[in-house]
Design an enzyme around this catalytic site. Structure first.
Site, PDB file in Angstrom:
ATOM      1  N   PHE A   1     163.694  13.289 -22.825  1.00 43.84           N
ATOM      2  CA  PHE A   1     163.186  12.306 -23.909  1.00 43.84           C
ATOM      3  C   PHE A   1     162.685  11.213 -23.479  1.00 43.84           C
ATOM      4  O   PHE A   1     161.786  10.912 -23.347  1.00 43.84           O
ATOM      5  CB  PHE A   1     164.415  12.071 -24.844  1.00 43.84           C
ATOM      6  CG  PHE A   1     164.043  11.307 -26.183  1.00 43.84           C
ATOM      7  CD1 PHE A   1     163.008  11.094 -26.688  1.00 43.84           C
ATOM      8  CD2 PHE A   1     165.163  10.343 -26.559  1.00 43.84           C
ATOM      9  CE1 PHE A   1     162.636   9.991 -27.466  1.00 43.84           C
ATOM     10  CE2 PHE A   1     164.893   9.441 -27.486  1.00 43.84           C
ATOM     11  CZ  PHE A   1     163.742   9.221 -28.185  1.00 43.84           C
ATOM     12  N   LEU A  52     166.286  20.237 -15.637  1.00 40.97           N
ATOM     13  CA  LEU A  52     165.851  20.768 -16.687  1.00 40.97           C
ATOM     14  C   LEU A  52     166.949  21.242 -17.692  1.00 40.97           C
ATOM     15  O   LEU A  52     166.861  22.384 -18.464  1.00 40.97           O
ATOM     16  CB  LEU A  52     164.750  22.217 -16.440  1.00 40.97           C
ATOM     17  CG  LEU A  52     163.517  21.612 -15.925  1.00 40.97           C
ATOM     18  CD1 LEU A  52     162.525  22.886 -15.495  1.00 40.97           C
ATOM     19  CD2 LEU A  52     162.718  20.661 -16.599  1.00 40.97           C
ATOM     20  N   GLY A  58     166.048  18.745 -20.156  1.00 35.87           N
ATOM     21  CA  GLY A  58     164.790  18.301 -20.151  1.00 35.87           C
ATOM     22  C   GLY A  58     163.863  19.417 -20.466  1.00 35.87           C
ATOM     23  O   GLY A  58     164.425  20.619 -20.281  1.00 35.87           O
ATOM     24  N   ALA A 101     171.078  12.080 -16.696  1.00 38.93           N
ATOM     25  CA  ALA A 101     172.449  11.809 -16.863  1.00 38.93           C
ATOM     26  C   ALA A 101     173.144  12.864 -17.571  1.00 38.93           C
ATOM     27  O   ALA A 101     172.524  13.719 -18.198  1.00 38.93           O
ATOM     28  CB  ALA A 101     172.886  10.488 -17.702  1.00 38.93           C
ATOM     29  N   SER A 123     174.453   2.573 -21.288  1.00 37.73           N
ATOM     30  CA  SER A 123     174.927   2.944 -22.597  1.00 37.73           C
ATOM     31  C   SER A 123     175.555   2.038 -23.111  1.00 37.73           C
ATOM     32  O   SER A 123     176.301   1.522 -22.451  1.00 37.73           O
ATOM     33  CB  SER A 123     175.166   4.416 -22.631  1.00 37.73           C
ATOM     34  OG  SER A 123     175.690   4.561 -23.870  1.00 37.73           O
ATOM     35  N   TYR A 175     182.526   9.917 -20.513  1.00 36.39           N
ATOM     36  CA  TYR A 175     181.247   9.581 -20.783  1.00 36.39           C
ATOM     37  C   TYR A 175     180.760   8.075 -20.568  1.00 36.39           C
ATOM     38  O   TYR A 175     180.310   7.462 -19.434  1.00 36.39           O
ATOM     39  CB  TYR A 175     180.466  10.152 -21.642  1.00 36.39           C
ATOM     40  CG  TYR A 175     178.984   9.550 -21.916  1.00 36.39           C
ATOM     41  CD1 TYR A 175     178.015   9.842 -21.056  1.00 36.39           C
ATOM     42  CD2 TYR A 175     178.792   8.667 -22.960  1.00 36.39           C
ATOM     43  CE1 TYR A 175     176.745   9.159 -21.332  1.00 36.39           C
ATOM     44  CE2 TYR A 175     177.584   8.069 -23.153  1.00 36.39           C
ATOM     45  CZ  TYR A 175     176.513   8.432 -22.250  1.00 36.39           C
ATOM     46  OH  TYR A 175     175.259   7.749 -22.289  1.00 36.39           O
ATOM     47  N   ASN A 190     171.121   3.268 -29.811  1.00 34.28           N
ATOM     48  CA  ASN A 190     170.661   4.332 -30.162  1.00 34.28           C
ATOM     49  C   ASN A 190     168.984   4.516 -30.488  1.00 34.28           C
ATOM     50  O   ASN A 190     168.356   4.077 -31.162  1.00 34.28           O
ATOM     51  CB  ASN A 190     171.170   4.630 -31.687  1.00 34.28           C
ATOM     52  CG  ASN A 190     172.707   4.783 -31.644  1.00 34.28           C
ATOM     53  OD1 ASN A 190     173.219   5.850 -31.795  1.00 34.28           O
ATOM     54  ND2 ASN A 190     173.221   3.501 -31.856  1.00 34.28           N
ATOM     55  N   ILE A 231     176.239  13.963 -43.732  1.00 41.41           N
ATOM     56  CA  ILE A 231     176.576  12.884 -43.412  1.00 41.41           C
ATOM     57  C   ILE A 231     178.307  12.903 -43.399  1.00 41.41           C
ATOM     58  O   ILE A 231     178.929  13.035 -44.077  1.00 41.41           O
ATOM     59  CB  ILE A 231     176.163  11.770 -44.381  1.00 41.41           C
ATOM     60  CG1 ILE A 231     174.722  11.462 -44.135  1.00 41.41           C
ATOM     61  CG2 ILE A 231     176.996  10.326 -43.582  1.00 41.41           C
ATOM     62  CD1 ILE A 231     174.463  10.358 -45.115  1.00 41.41           C
TER      63      ILE A 231
END
Length: 317
Positions: free
Chosen positions: A12, A34, A37, A79, A121, A145, A174, A204
């Site tokens: 992305f 990949l 990706g 990552a 992050s 993570y 984000n 949600i």
């Protein structure tokens, strides 16, 4: 001409970074296994060389640098980027995020690469009461993570100090925009758009009043390439938040998307996820001061572009 290695360049953010560098006349080597990706994201310019492979493969990384003696910089975006898999298999998460980063750093050091940009992050912070979150805030990751991203940050900064490398570790909020997969931790926008465009009801988790910091991918790209482009002007070894420096509730987010798509705001609600942080947004004052970077894409404009992208995919089907 100097060459830049972009790991995760079929993903992305990485594919957008590749596009931006190619438009600036820079040669790029893209390394991507990949796993997340996509080949369709790979820039087909003659200035781009694509190599399918893993950042943990020491021999492959060495071959890439030997074959490209003009390699001057590394932009490390590859990552394992999900909390769930890090809980299920923390050792795999460690090997990709820490071992992969150290492999790149060590080969880059041997080949006298002086610029290394690392994608970190906001997960390194954990739960923070004082908002907006600055880079000086204590780091208390809530998942393997987050811990692996923080550990890799430390290696990046240590290599920078020991070997006179120009280092930037960027803590993303984000990130959203075209090409983002719904199958990501930060993919709530893509999930909402796909459901709205297919006539399904968005879900949600929680009451929708939780807030997040959403930053558009084009602005993130500028934050990634600015330290690289200015590496000869400014000596840097540090961490930087990359954010909109604003809070948006999930309800507000979905309302804007419903308006853009032409749907009525009528979501389903479920119980909140255990361990979810209620409110979070990051200060970007530091990167603004050092690199004069600021986001320029409003949430309304960014969501409009993102909806248009996914609409175009449906029209092409």
């Amino acid at each position: 001409m100097d060459t830049v290695l972009i790991t995760g360049g079929a993903g992305f953010i990485g594919s957008h970074v590749t596009d931006a560098l190619v438009e600036s006349g820079i040669s790029v080597v893209v390394l991507d296994n990949l796993s997340t990706g996509n080949r369709r994201n790979i820039n087909l310019s003659p200035a781009v060389t694509f190599i399918e492979g893993d950042v943990r493969d020491d021999d492959l990384i060495e071959k890439i640098f030997k074959k490209n003696p003009s390699m001057s910089s590394v932009i490390h975006l590859a990552a394992q980027s999900k909390v769930g898999p890090s809980l299920n298999n923390p050792l795999e998460d460690l090997m990709i995020n820490v071992k992969g980063t150290v492999t790149l750093l060590e080969v880059a050091r041997r080949h006298e690469v002086k610029t290394f940009v690392y994608a970190s992050s906001a997960a390194v912070y954990g739960h923070v009461e004082n908002l907006p979150i600055t880079e000086e805030e204590h780091t208390k990751p809530l998942s393997p993570y987050g811990a692996s991203k923080l550990a890799a940050e430390q290696y990046v900064q240590t290599f920078g100090a020991l070997y006179d490398m120009n280092i930037s570790a960027l803590r993303f909020a984000n990130v959203y925009g075209p090409r983002q997969s719904a199958d990501t931790e930060a993919g709530v926008i893509t999930i909402f758009i796909e459901k709205l465009l297919s006539g399904r009801t968005p879900l949600i988790q929680g009451d929708g009043q939780q807030t997040r910091d959403f930053v558009y991918v084009d602005d993130v790209v500028k934050a990634v390439i600015t330290p690289f482009l200015r590496s000869n002007e400014t000596k840097v070894n540090g961490v930087f938040n990359v954010s909109s420096q604003s809070q948006t509730t999930i309800n507000q987010l979905l309302m804007v998307l419903c308006r853009e798509v032409g749907n009525t705001f009528n979501p389903d609600y479920s119980s909140e996820r255990p361990g979810d942080i209620k409110h979070s947004y990051l200060s970007h004052d530091k990167i603004t001061k050092i690199f004069n970077w600021k986001p320029h894409t409003s949430l309304n404009e960014g969501l409009k572009r993102t909806v248009q992208y996914y609409r175009s995919l449906l029209e092409d089907c």
